[in-house]
Design an enzyme around this catalytic site. Sequence first.
Site, short mmCIF file in Angstrom:
data_model
loop_
_atom_site.label_atom_id
_atom_site.label_comp_id
_atom_site.label_asym_id
_atom_site.label_seq_id
_atom_site.Cartn_x
_atom_site.Cartn_y
_atom_site.Cartn_z
N GLY A 1 0.72 -1.29 -0.06
CA GLY A 1 0.09 0.08 0.06
C GLY A 1 0.82 1.19 0.05
N GLY A 2 2.07 1.22 -0.51
CA GLY A 2 2.81 2.40 -0.54
C GLY A 2 2.75 3.38 -1.54
N GLY A 3 1.59 3.14 -2.46
CA GLY A 3 1.44 4.33 -3.43
C GLY A 3 0.64 5.45 -2.92
CG LEU B 1 -1.27 7.09 6.97
CD1 LEU B 1 -1.62 6.51 8.34
CD2 LEU B 1 -0.68 8.48 7.20
NE ARG C 1 -6.69 -2.80 -4.43
CZ ARG C 1 -7.83 -2.60 -3.69
NH1 ARG C 1 -8.87 -3.31 -3.58
NH2 ARG C 1 -7.91 -1.26 -3.12
CG PHE D 1 -16.45 -0.37 3.77
CD1 PHE D 1 -17.85 -0.90 4.43
CD2 PHE D 1 -15.89 -1.13 2.81
CE1 PHE D 1 -18.06 -1.98 4.19
CE2 PHE D 1 -16.22 -2.22 2.72
CZ PHE D 1 -17.09 -2.89 3.46
CE1 TYR E 1 -10.24 -0.46 13.54
CE2 TYR E 1 -10.71 1.72 13.81
CZ TYR E 1 -10.35 0.58 13.00
OH TYR E 1 -10.54 0.64 11.58
N GLY F 1 -3.36 7.06 15.57
CA GLY F 1 -4.62 7.66 15.50
C GLY F 1 -5.14 8.37 14.39
N PRO F 2 -5.82 9.35 14.41
CG PRO F 2 -7.18 11.10 14.77
CD PRO F 2 -6.59 9.88 15.65
C1 HXC Z 1 -21.33 -1.53 2.58
C2 HXC Z 1 -19.55 -2.18 0.96
C3 HXC Z 1 -18.97 -0.62 1.15
C4 HXC Z 1 -19.60 0.11 1.95
C5 HXC Z 1 -17.88 -1.85 -0.32
N1 HXC Z 1 -19.07 -2.82 0.20
N2 HXC Z 1 -18.14 -0.73 0.29
N3 HXC Z 1 -20.68 -2.48 1.73
N4 HXC Z 1 -20.62 -0.17 2.69
N5 HXC Z 1 -19.23 1.59 2.05
C6 HXC Z 1 -19.32 -4.01 -0.25
C7 HXC Z 1 -19.52 -4.23 -1.62
O1 HXC Z 1 -21.05 -4.00 -1.93
C8 HXC Z 1 -19.18 -5.66 -1.91
O2 HXC Z 1 -20.18 -6.54 -1.39
C9 HXC Z 1 -18.07 -5.85 -1.17
O3 HXC Z 1 -18.16 -4.93 -0.18
C10 HXC Z 1 -16.79 -5.70 -1.94
O4 HXC Z 1 -16.74 -4.56 -2.59
P1 HXC Z 1 -15.68 -4.28 -3.74
O5 HXC Z 1 -16.09 -2.64 -4.25
O6 HXC Z 1 -16.32 -5.10 -4.76
O7 HXC Z 1 -14.45 -4.37 -3.08
P2 HXC Z 1 -12.79 -4.19 -3.71
O8 HXC Z 1 -13.06 -3.44 -5.15
O9 HXC Z 1 -12.03 -5.04 -3.44
O10 HXC Z 1 -12.54 -2.82 -2.84
C11 HXC Z 1 -12.06 -3.03 -1.47
C12 HXC Z 1 -12.90 -2.06 -0.35
C13 HXC Z 1 -12.45 -0.72 -0.90
C14 HXC Z 1 -12.20 -2.18 0.87
C15 HXC Z 1 -14.41 -1.90 -0.25
O11 HXC Z 1 -13.03 0.35 -0.06
C16 HXC Z 1 -10.96 -0.21 -1.10
O12 HXC Z 1 -10.30 -0.74 -2.12
N6 HXC Z 1 -10.14 0.06 0.09
C17 HXC Z 1 -8.72 0.30 0.02
C18 HXC Z 1 -8.32 1.35 0.60
C19 HXC Z 1 -8.92 1.62 2.11
O13 HXC Z 1 -9.93 1.06 2.34
N7 HXC Z 1 -8.23 2.66 2.77
C20 HXC Z 1 -8.59 2.98 4.13
C21 HXC Z 1 -7.74 2.63 5.04
S1 HXC Z 1 -8.26 3.39 6.73
P3 HXC Z 1 -21.12 -7.63 -2.44
O14 HXC Z 1 -22.13 -8.40 -1.28
O15 HXC Z 1 -21.94 -6.59 -3.26
O16 HXC Z 1 -20.19 -8.49 -3.08
C22 HXC Z 1 -7.95 2.37 7.86
C23 HXC Z 1 -8.08 2.53 9.45
C24 HXC Z 1 -8.36 3.99 9.65
O17 HXC Z 1 -7.83 1.01 7.68
C25 HXC Z 1 -8.59 4.31 10.94
C26 HXC Z 1 -8.90 5.85 11.14
C27 HXC Z 1 -8.72 6.70 12.28
P1 NAP Z 2 -4.94 4.42 2.05
O1 NAP Z 2 -3.98 5.50 1.31
O2 NAP Z 2 -6.41 4.15 1.65
O3 NAP Z 2 -4.05 3.16 2.29
C1 NAP Z 2 -4.32 2.01 1.86
C2 NAP Z 2 -3.56 1.44 0.83
O4 NAP Z 2 -3.61 -0.12 0.75
C3 NAP Z 2 -3.49 1.92 -0.75
O5 NAP Z 2 -2.43 2.34 -1.08
C4 NAP Z 2 -4.15 0.51 -1.37
O6 NAP Z 2 -3.66 0.68 -2.71
C5 NAP Z 2 -3.43 -0.52 -0.73
N1 NAP Z 2 -4.46 -1.81 -0.72
C6 NAP Z 2 -5.93 -1.81 -0.40
N2 NAP Z 2 -6.32 -3.19 -1.05
C7 NAP Z 2 -5.02 -3.81 -1.47
C8 NAP Z 2 -4.67 -5.15 -1.73
N3 NAP Z 2 -5.76 -5.99 -1.82
N4 NAP Z 2 -3.51 -5.47 -2.26
C9 NAP Z 2 -2.47 -4.38 -2.15
N5 NAP Z 2 -2.73 -3.20 -1.37
C10 NAP Z 2 -3.91 -2.95 -1.09
O7 NAP Z 2 -5.15 4.85 3.60
P2 NAP Z 2 -4.19 5.27 4.85
O8 NAP Z 2 -4.77 5.87 5.72
O9 NAP Z 2 -2.73 5.62 4.04
O10 NAP Z 2 -3.89 3.80 5.37
C11 NAP Z 2 -2.56 3.10 5.73
C12 NAP Z 2 -2.50 2.35 6.84
O11 NAP Z 2 -2.68 3.02 8.25
C13 NAP Z 2 -3.66 1.08 6.85
O12 NAP Z 2 -2.96 -0.07 7.28
C14 NAP Z 2 -4.71 1.70 7.68
O13 NAP Z 2 -5.50 1.01 8.58
C15 NAP Z 2 -3.76 2.56 8.77
N6 NAP Z 2 -4.34 3.52 9.73
C16 NAP Z 2 -4.49 4.76 9.18
C17 NAP Z 2 -5.21 5.80 9.88
C18 NAP Z 2 -5.44 6.98 9.46
O14 NAP Z 2 -5.86 7.92 10.36
N7 NAP Z 2 -5.10 7.29 8.08
C19 NAP Z 2 -5.57 5.49 11.33
C20 NAP Z 2 -5.02 4.20 11.63
C21 NAP Z 2 -4.46 3.32 11.11
P3 NAP Z 2 -4.55 0.15 -4.05
O15 NAP Z 2 -5.92 0.77 -3.78
O16 NAP Z 2 -3.80 0.46 -5.27
O17 NAP Z 2 -4.60 -1.27 -4.12
#
Ligand code: HXC
Ligand code: NAP
Length: 294
Positions: free
Chosen positions: A22-24, A27, A47, A105, A156, A198-199
């Site tokens: 997730g280096g692209g 964080l 990806r 999400f 959490y 944290g955030p």
């Molecule tokens: C309900 C949802 C949804 C949503 C997706 N789904 N988003 N359901 N609410 N908001 C459901 C879809 O309907 C589908 O279910 C299934 O999840 C898979 O969705 P896809 O879109 O096909 O999955 P995919 O393309 O693989 O994408 C994965 C993803 C997406 C997790 C849904 O958000 C993503 O690519 N995220 C990567 C980056 C990311 O999330 N970064 C944030 C990290 S922050 P069905 O049943 O229809 O198949 C973090 C900690 C933060 O981790 C802490 C902060 C303080």
């Molecule tokens: P982000 O930019 O969305 O980073 C998530 C990365 O994961 C993206 O670069 C995404 O790239 C990659 N990824 C998602 N699905 C993948 C898969 N199947 N294979 C390979 N790579 C995948 O969000 P971020 O806030 O920087 O989060 C980084 C880390 O910090 C996460 O572990 C998150 O839980 C943690 N964290 C963040 C916060 C915050 O406040 N931001 C707080 C607590 C913890 P692609 O979509 O290109 O695959």
Amino acid sequence: MNFKNKMLRDDALKGKTIVVTGGGSGLGKAMTKYFLELGAQVAITSRNLEKLQTTAEALESETGGTCFPVQCDVRDYEQVVAMRDAVLDRFGSIDVLLNNAAGNFISPTERLSANAFDVVIDIVLKGSKNCTLAFGKHWIDKKEENKTILNIVTTYAWTGSAYVVPSATAKAGVLAMTRSLAVEWAKYGIRSNAIAPGPFPTRGAWDRLLPGDLAEKFDLSKKVPLRRVGDHQELANLAAYLVSDFSAYVNGEVITIDGGEWLEGAGQFNLLQDIPEELWDQLEAMVIAKRNKS
Ligand code: HXC
Ligand code: NAP
């Protein structure tokens, strides 16, 4: 105070090869940038190859370092092994695995399909497991030592959190893996640690966790005793320390970097912070008066 100050000396990571999942973006990108500035060579994976290539080019020109983009979906073990081997072909050896990739999400849990729950578990827990296993097996097989696994979890992971239950469940598993392998793989010269941020505002997290006007309605900095969100450089400083040889005796640790956020929610009487200074005189007088009567 300047949160953007850089902590380590310029060559602190010279000679190290680091893989950041997730280096692209977000964080992962911020940590990669600092590792490059400190002299490491870094492979970034996710990806989206186009995004990785753009990031790698930008970071190389900003830092003068070497950044190698490799496409890999961490959910697929075969892709992880191919990614590891591509990095080995390019750099010869790997010193650090940074499990940073995540999916998340917000949703009431009863609204989630089984697949929606799985998709987060698969990226966070299974993805971290896939990378850890592929890299660990290689290091152990080759009898290479002084290796480090650093996992990005969340606070959490131990408190749990409503509305992000798949993420909380998966991060708890990653934390358990961190502590378990810190003991089991220490004999192979492999350290395992974690960071619980944290955030720290990133597009990836904020778009999914605070969509629409939620970011204004729920100002996360108000939940933090220090009353601010984190700066990416602060996290990068901590990560650089934990992957460097300066932390050679730190193993099995999870370091929280959240301005005190999770503890503010935990302490039973923390809500008394809302009491104004002048009221404390009255409260003290009331308690003492009652004590003197009894
Ligand atoms: C309900 C949802 C949804 C949503 C997706 N789904 N988003 N359901 N609410 N908001 C459901 C879809 O309907 C589908 O279910 C299934 O999840 C898979 O969705 P896809 O879109 O096909 O999955 P995919 O393309 O693989 O994408 C994965 C993803 C997406 C997790 C849904 O958000 C993503 O690519 N995220 C990567 C980056 C990311 O999330 N970064 C944030 C990290 S922050 P069905 O049943 O229809 O198949 C973090 C900690 C933060 O981790 C802490 C902060 C303080
Ligand atoms: P982000 O930019 O969305 O980073 C998530 C990365 O994961 C993206 O670069 C995404 O790239 C990659 N990824 C998602 N699905 C993948 C898969 N199947 N294979 C390979 N790579 C995948 O969000 P971020 O806030 O920087 O989060 C980084 C880390 O910090 C996460 O572990 C998150 O839980 C943690 N964290 C963040 C916060 C915050 O406040 N931001 C707080 C607590 C913890 P692609 O979509 O290109 O695959």
